[in-house]
Enzyme design. Structure first.
Site, PDB file in Angstrom:
ATOM      1  N   ASP A   1     -10.262   3.540   1.474  1.00  0.00           N
ATOM      2  CA  ASP A   1     -10.549   3.171   2.879  1.00  0.00           C
ATOM      3  C   ASP A   1     -11.168   4.357   3.612  1.00  0.00           C
ATOM      4  OD1 ASP A   1      -9.724   0.544   2.868  1.00  0.00           O
ATOM      5  OD2 ASP A   1      -7.680   0.985   3.544  1.00  0.00           O
TER       6      ASP A   1
ATOM      7  N   LYS B   1       0.802  -1.228   0.000  1.00  0.00           N
ATOM      8  CA  LYS B   1       0.000   0.000   0.000  1.00  0.00           C
ATOM      9  C   LYS B   1       0.838   1.284   0.000  1.00  0.00           C
ATOM     10  CE  LYS B   1      -4.394  -1.472   2.015  1.00  0.00           C
ATOM     11  NZ  LYS B   1      -5.408  -1.116   3.014  1.00  0.00           N
TER      12      LYS B   1
HETATM   13  P1  NAP Z   1      -1.050  -1.941  11.461  1.00  0.00           P
HETATM   14  O1  NAP Z   1      -0.554  -0.924  10.505  1.00  0.00           O
HETATM   15  O2  NAP Z   1      -0.188  -3.104  11.814  1.00  0.00           O
HETATM   16  O3  NAP Z   1      -1.446  -1.167  12.817  1.00  0.00           O
HETATM   17  C1  NAP Z   1      -1.935  -1.825  13.938  1.00  0.00           C
HETATM   18  C2  NAP Z   1      -1.931  -0.871  15.136  1.00  0.00           C
HETATM   19  O4  NAP Z   1      -2.470  -1.594  16.238  1.00  0.00           O
HETATM   20  C3  NAP Z   1      -0.555  -0.371  15.548  1.00  0.00           C
HETATM   21  O5  NAP Z   1      -0.629   0.969  15.925  1.00  0.00           O
HETATM   22  C4  NAP Z   1      -0.227  -1.251  16.740  1.00  0.00           C
HETATM   23  O6  NAP Z   1       0.550  -0.618  17.727  1.00  0.00           O
HETATM   24  C5  NAP Z   1      -1.595  -1.457  17.345  1.00  0.00           C
HETATM   25  N1  NAP Z   1      -1.626  -2.664  18.155  1.00  0.00           N
HETATM   26  C6  NAP Z   1      -1.353  -3.926  17.768  1.00  0.00           C
HETATM   27  N2  NAP Z   1      -1.487  -4.774  18.818  1.00  0.00           N
HETATM   28  C7  NAP Z   1      -1.825  -4.005  19.881  1.00  0.00           C
HETATM   29  C8  NAP Z   1      -2.087  -4.306  21.244  1.00  0.00           C
HETATM   30  N3  NAP Z   1      -2.021  -5.550  21.729  1.00  0.00           N
HETATM   31  N4  NAP Z   1      -2.413  -3.270  22.057  1.00  0.00           N
HETATM   32  C9  NAP Z   1      -2.480  -2.016  21.594  1.00  0.00           C
HETATM   33  N5  NAP Z   1      -2.230  -1.672  20.302  1.00  0.00           N
HETATM   34  C10 NAP Z   1      -1.910  -2.667  19.466  1.00  0.00           C
HETATM   35  O7  NAP Z   1      -2.426  -2.578  10.957  1.00  0.00           O
HETATM   36  P2  NAP Z   1      -3.564  -1.842  10.100  1.00  0.00           P
HETATM   37  O8  NAP Z   1      -3.301  -2.039   8.665  1.00  0.00           O
HETATM   38  O9  NAP Z   1      -3.698  -0.466  10.650  1.00  0.00           O
HETATM   39  O10 NAP Z   1      -4.852  -2.730  10.441  1.00  0.00           O
HETATM   40  C11 NAP Z   1      -5.378  -2.730  11.746  1.00  0.00           C
HETATM   41  C12 NAP Z   1      -6.723  -3.456  11.803  1.00  0.00           C
HETATM   42  O11 NAP Z   1      -7.672  -2.798  10.966  1.00  0.00           O
HETATM   43  C13 NAP Z   1      -6.674  -4.908  11.332  1.00  0.00           C
HETATM   44  O12 NAP Z   1      -7.493  -5.658  12.193  1.00  0.00           O
HETATM   45  C14 NAP Z   1      -7.282  -4.854   9.942  1.00  0.00           C
HETATM   46  O13 NAP Z   1      -7.919  -6.061   9.579  1.00  0.00           O
HETATM   47  C15 NAP Z   1      -8.320  -3.754  10.135  1.00  0.00           C
HETATM   48  N6  NAP Z   1      -8.677  -3.096   8.869  1.00  0.00           N
HETATM   49  C16 NAP Z   1      -9.961  -3.207   8.447  1.00  0.00           C
HETATM   50  C17 NAP Z   1     -10.355  -2.593   7.272  1.00  0.00           C
HETATM   51  C18 NAP Z   1     -11.782  -2.730   6.805  1.00  0.00           C
HETATM   52  O14 NAP Z   1     -12.061  -2.452   5.631  1.00  0.00           O
HETATM   53  N7  NAP Z   1     -12.696  -3.087   7.656  1.00  0.00           N
HETATM   54  C19 NAP Z   1      -9.427  -1.858   6.513  1.00  0.00           C
HETATM   55  C20 NAP Z   1      -8.114  -1.738   6.996  1.00  0.00           C
HETATM   56  C21 NAP Z   1      -7.760  -2.380   8.177  1.00  0.00           C
HETATM   57  P3  NAP Z   1       2.154  -0.414  17.601  1.00  0.00           P
HETATM   58  O15 NAP Z   1       2.324   0.679  16.566  1.00  0.00           O
HETATM   59  O16 NAP Z   1       2.545   0.008  18.950  1.00  0.00           O
HETATM   60  O17 NAP Z   1       2.685  -1.741  17.165  1.00  0.00           O
END
Ligand code: NAP
Length: 288
Positions: A108, A72
Site C-alpha cells: 500500500d 492485515k
Molecule cells: P480504518 O482503519 O477503519 O480507519 C478509518 C479512519 O477514518 C479512522 O481514523 C476513523 O477515525 C476515521 N473516520 C471514520 N469516520 C470518520 C468521520 N465521520 N469523521 C472523521 N474521521 C472518521 O480504515 P482504513 O483501513 O484506514 O481505510 C480507510 C479508507 O481508505 C477506506 O475508505 C478504504 O477503502 C480506503 N483505502 C483505500 C486503499 C486503496 O488502495 N485505494 C487502500 C486502503 C484503504 P476514528 O479512529 O476516530 O474512528
C-alpha cells in the site's frame, strides 16, 4: 478463462468478507495477458481460521497471497520475515513463500506514492495533511516519509486514538516526522498544505453526498494544492469535486489500488507485470 490444470500455480487473497474483492479481476487479467499458468483465487478466511489457513497454503504450495480486512495485522506474528514497510505500517497486505516460511510486506505504501512520484515534484518542503488515523493513514505516513516530506500532520477526531497513533511511531525512524492535530484545527491546516489526503471512509459509496471536509473549509485550499482521496468509489468523491472546484489537482484511490496490486504481483512472479492491463481490468470491474 484459461484452463486450470495439474501444473497451475496458486495465488489468492484472504479476507472476511472477500467476495467483493476487486483483486481477482486485476490479477487474473495480468496473468492471462502474460500467458502464465497461474490463477488468483479469493479465499474467505475467518479470523479463527487464519493460522490453519496459511498452514494449509504451505501444504498445497500456494506461491503467495494478498491480505485484506481483518487479517492485515494478525498475519504479522505468523510470518518468518516481515519487511520494513510492513513493520513500519504494522500490517502486511502481501505474503509470499520463501526459504521455508512466509515473508510479508506492505505494498500500500508503494501504491500510495506511485501517482505522487509520477508528478516528479520536490517533496522536501511539503507537509502533507492526512485526514484519519486508521490503518490506511499508517501506509500514507510511511509513503510520505519515503517521498522525503519533512513532517506529516495527521488529523483525527478522537484525542486518545490520535495520541496512541503518535506513540506508535516512538521506536521507529519516523518518530520525529509525525505530528497529530485535532479536527477543529483543520481550517488552518487545509489552507497551509500543498497535499491534503483523505484516509477516512467519509464520502465512500453509498454515502456519496458526504465529505470529510466541509465545503467552507475546502474553500481555503491553495489553488495549486493536491487533494488525494484513497476512496475509489465513487470517482471522484465529493471531497475531490470540491477540491477541483478550487483549482486543486485531484487523485482518487484507483491508482493506489492498481499499483499496490502490481507491486504484489511483481514480487510473486519476479518479473515485470502489465500495469495497464491491471488498471483496465479494475476500471471495467468498477464500472460494471
Ligand atoms: P480504518 O482503519 O477503519 O480507519 C478509518 C479512519 O477514518 C479512522 O481514523 C476513523 O477515525 C476515521 N473516520 C471514520 N469516520 C470518520 C468521520 N465521520 N469523521 C472523521 N474521521 C472518521 O480504515 P482504513 O483501513 O484506514 O481505510 C480507510 C479508507 O481508505 C477506506 O475508505 C478504504 O477503502 C480506503 N483505502 C483505500 C486503499 C486503496 O488502495 N485505494 C487502500 C486502503 C484503504 P476514528 O479512529 O476516530 O474512528
Amino acid at each position: 478463462m484459461r484452463s486450470i490444470q495439474g501444473t497451475t500455480k496458486l495465488l489468492g487473497v484472504i479476507g472476511a468478507p472477500v467476495e467483493h474483492s476487486l483483486s481477482p479481476a486485476m490479477h487474473n487479467a495480468a496473468l492471462a495477458h502474460l500467458g502464465l499458468d497461474y490463477v488468483y483465487v479469493p479465499f474467505p478466511v475467518r479470523p479463527v481460521d487464519l493460522e490453519r489457513a496459511i498452514a494449509g497454503f504451505e501444504a498445497v504450495g500456494v506461491v503467495g497471497f494478498s491480505i485484506t480486512i481483518p487479517h492485515k495485522q494478525a498475519i504479522l506474528p505468523l510470518l518468518s520475515q516481515v519487511w520494513p514497510a510492513a513493520q513500519l505500517v504494522g500490517a502486511a497486505n502481501t505474503v509470499w513463500y520463501n526459504d521455508g516460511g512466509w515473508s510479508g510486506t506492505n505494498t500500500d505504501v508503494e501504491g500510495f506514492i506511485a501517482p505522487l512520484k509520477a508528478l516528479q515534484r520536490d517533496w522536501s518542503q511539503v507537509v502533507p495533511v492526512v485526514l484519519g488515523n486508521g490503518g490506511a493513514a499508517r501506509a500514507v505516513v510511511v509513503g510520505c516519509a519515503e517521498l522525503g516530506c519533512p513532517e506529516v500532520c495527521v488529523v483525527g477526531r478522537d484525542r486518545d486514538r490520535l495520541d496512541k497513533f503518535k506513540q506508535s511511531w516512538r521506536d521507529t525512524p519516523l518518530h520525529g516526522l509525525v505530528s497529530v492535530r485535532s479536527w477543529d484545527e483543520l481550517s488552518g491546516l487545509v489552507s497551509a498544505t500543498d497535499l491534503l489526503v483523505n484516509t477516512t471512509p467519509v464520502g465512500m459509496f453509498p454515502h456519496v453526498s458526504q465529505s470529510p471536509v466541509e465545503e467552507s473549509v475546502l474553500e481555503g485550499l491553495k489553488a495549486d494544492a493536491i487533494a488525494y482521496d484513497l476512496i475509489y468509489t465513487p470517482r471522484p468523491t465529493l471531497f475531490l469535486k470540491l477540491a477541483q472546484q478550487r483549482g486543486a489537482m485531484i487523485i482518487d484511490g484507483t491508482e493506489m489500488l492498481v499499483q499496490q496490486g502490481a507491486a504484489a504481483l511483481q514480487i510473486w512472479l519476479q518479473q515485470p507485470v502489465p500495469v495497464d492491463v491491471m488498471r483496465q481490468a479494475l476500471l471495467e470491474k468498477l464500472a460494471a
